[in-house]
Motif scaffolding. Structure first.
Motif, short mmCIF file in Angstrom:
data_model
loop_
_atom_site.label_atom_id
_atom_site.label_comp_id
_atom_site.label_asym_id
_atom_site.label_seq_id
_atom_site.Cartn_x
_atom_site.Cartn_y
_atom_site.Cartn_z
N MET A 1 0.76 -1.39 -0.01
CA MET A 1 0.12 -0.07 0.03
C MET A 1 1.00 1.41 -0.19
N LYS A 2 1.93 1.19 0.73
CA LYS A 2 2.96 2.48 0.76
C LYS A 2 3.28 2.89 -0.42
N SER A 3 3.76 2.12 -1.16
CA SER A 3 4.42 2.16 -2.74
C SER A 3 3.31 3.04 -3.57
N ILE A 4 2.12 2.20 -3.32
CA ILE A 4 0.82 3.03 -4.08
C ILE A 4 0.87 4.30 -3.72
N ILE A 5 0.87 4.62 -2.58
CA ILE A 5 0.50 5.75 -2.02
C ILE A 5 1.67 6.83 -2.45
N GLU A 6 2.99 6.39 -2.28
CA GLU A 6 4.02 7.14 -2.56
C GLU A 6 4.01 7.42 -4.27
N LYS A 7 3.51 6.65 -4.94
CA LYS A 7 3.66 6.82 -6.44
C LYS A 7 2.35 8.12 -6.75
N SER A 8 1.17 7.81 -6.01
CA SER A 8 0.10 8.67 -6.30
C SER A 8 0.59 10.04 -5.58
N LEU A 9 1.36 10.15 -4.75
CA LEU A 9 1.75 11.40 -4.01
C LEU A 9 2.81 11.98 -5.13
N SER A 10 3.54 11.27 -5.85
CA SER A 10 4.38 11.95 -6.61
C SER A 10 3.78 12.41 -8.04
N GLN A 11 2.46 12.09 -8.35
CA GLN A 11 1.96 12.93 -9.41
C GLN A 11 0.68 13.60 -9.01
N SER A 12 0.74 13.92 -7.55
CA SER A 12 -0.48 14.90 -7.17
C SER A 12 -0.27 16.44 -7.08
N TYR A 13 -1.43 17.11 -6.84
CA TYR A 13 -1.41 18.50 -7.61
C TYR A 13 -1.85 19.27 -6.02
N SER A 14 -1.39 20.40 -5.94
CA SER A 14 -1.78 21.32 -5.30
C SER A 14 -3.51 21.69 -5.37
N TYR A 15 -4.19 22.31 -4.70
CA TYR A 15 -5.47 22.72 -4.97
C TYR A 15 -5.52 23.54 -6.23
N THR A 16 -4.54 24.70 -6.24
CA THR A 16 -4.39 25.67 -7.13
C THR A 16 -4.12 25.11 -8.63
N ASP A 17 -3.13 23.96 -8.48
CA ASP A 17 -2.85 23.30 -9.69
C ASP A 17 -4.10 22.49 -10.18
N TYR A 18 -4.46 21.71 -9.32
CA TYR A 18 -5.80 20.78 -9.52
C TYR A 18 -6.61 21.78 -10.44
N ARG A 19 -7.14 22.87 -9.72
CA ARG A 19 -8.24 23.86 -10.52
C ARG A 19 -7.60 23.97 -11.97
N ASN A 20 -6.32 24.78 -11.99
CA ASN A 20 -5.87 25.28 -13.37
C ASN A 20 -5.92 23.84 -14.30
N ASN A 21 -5.50 22.77 -13.87
CA ASN A 21 -5.47 21.76 -14.67
C ASN A 21 -6.83 21.45 -15.50
N ILE A 22 -7.74 21.66 -14.74
CA ILE A 22 -9.35 21.51 -15.06
C ILE A 22 -9.76 22.76 -16.07
N LYS A 23 -9.26 23.90 -15.80
CA LYS A 23 -9.56 24.86 -16.50
C LYS A 23 -8.80 24.79 -18.02
N VAL A 24 -7.53 24.32 -18.07
CA VAL A 24 -6.98 24.10 -19.45
C VAL A 24 -7.54 23.19 -20.24
N LEU A 25 -8.07 21.87 -19.55
CA LEU A 25 -8.90 21.12 -20.28
C LEU A 25 -10.18 21.53 -20.85
N LEU A 26 -10.87 22.22 -20.10
CA LEU A 26 -12.07 22.74 -20.72
C LEU A 26 -11.84 23.90 -21.76
N ASN A 27 -10.72 24.53 -21.49
CA ASN A 27 -10.56 25.44 -22.86
C ASN A 27 -10.47 24.77 -24.03
N GLU A 28 -9.98 23.48 -23.78
CA GLU A 28 -9.82 22.51 -25.06
C GLU A 28 -11.14 22.05 -25.24
#
Length: 200
Positions: A1-28
């Motif tokens: 489980m720990k390795s899965i969590i570590e992997k997910s954390l390595s590709q995680s976003y801050s709240y601001t980056d999460y919101r920006n990611n969604i905005k970029v996709l919506l613009n497309e």
């Protein structure tokens, strides 16, 4: 489980980056996630409006504020989400506002479809329901608890609707959004603070 969590954390976003990611996709003209459809993009657009409103209007209860200010342990709050999810749009801004109140909490967000192994560890009745807040010990990455995909009252509303109508349709989704509107984030705050109290 720990390795899965570590992997997910390595590709995680801050709240601001999460919101920006969604905005970029919506613009497309796209939504987050593997599946793409007009409906999911439409839900994502609605959720953008909801989250923008909630970011400005969410009020944190004094009890929540006091608890967040006196946290002793250090946590990572890892949230599994997607931009098209109506529940996530209502819950994430509350969790973000709470996390901002304490330097003991590091909020990280991952997209469900990019983190299938993690999602499979936190199924709800066998389903990949989101959002899911996973509370981790910041140092050991031990899972201390989780919350989601909905507050108890919202779950009850959906359960009652399904019993009465035999399915979850567009009216149910609209009525659930009204439930959240009236609740004003109070149930999410109460349930997360209750969980934190048990950990402290």
């Amino acid at each position: 489980m720990k390795s899965i969590i570590e992997k997910s954390l390595s590709q995680s976003y801050s709240y601001t980056d999460y919101r920006n990611n969604i905005k970029v996709l919506l613009n497309e003209g796209k939504s987050t996630g593997i599946e793409q459809s007009e409906a999911l993009t439409h839900y994502s657009e609605l959720n953008e409006t909801r989250m923008n409103r909630l970011d400005k209007t969410i009020t944190i209860a004094i009890e929540t504020l006091q608890l967040m200010k006196r946290l002793q342990k250090e946590y990572i709050w890892l949230v599994i989400s997607e931009g098209w999810c109506g529940d996530a749009a209502q819950i994430l801004p509350v969790i973000y506002k709470m996390a901002q109140l304490s330097d003991k909490v590091d909020l990280r967000i991952v997209f469900r479809d990019e983190n299938e192994e993690l999602m499979n560890l936190f199924l709800t009745n066998g389903t990949k329901s989101i959002p899911k807040l996973i509370i981790l010990d910041k140092n050991s990455l031990e899972v201390l608890g989780d919350f989601g995909p909905r507050p108890i009252g919202a779950n009850q509303f959906i359960s009652d609707y399904r019993k009465q109508h035999g399915m979850i349709d567009e009216k149910a989704k609209a009525d659930l959004q009204l439930w959240y509107l009236h609740d004003k984030g109070v149930s999410t705050q109460n349930e997360v603070t209750s969980l934190l109290n048990s950990l402290e």
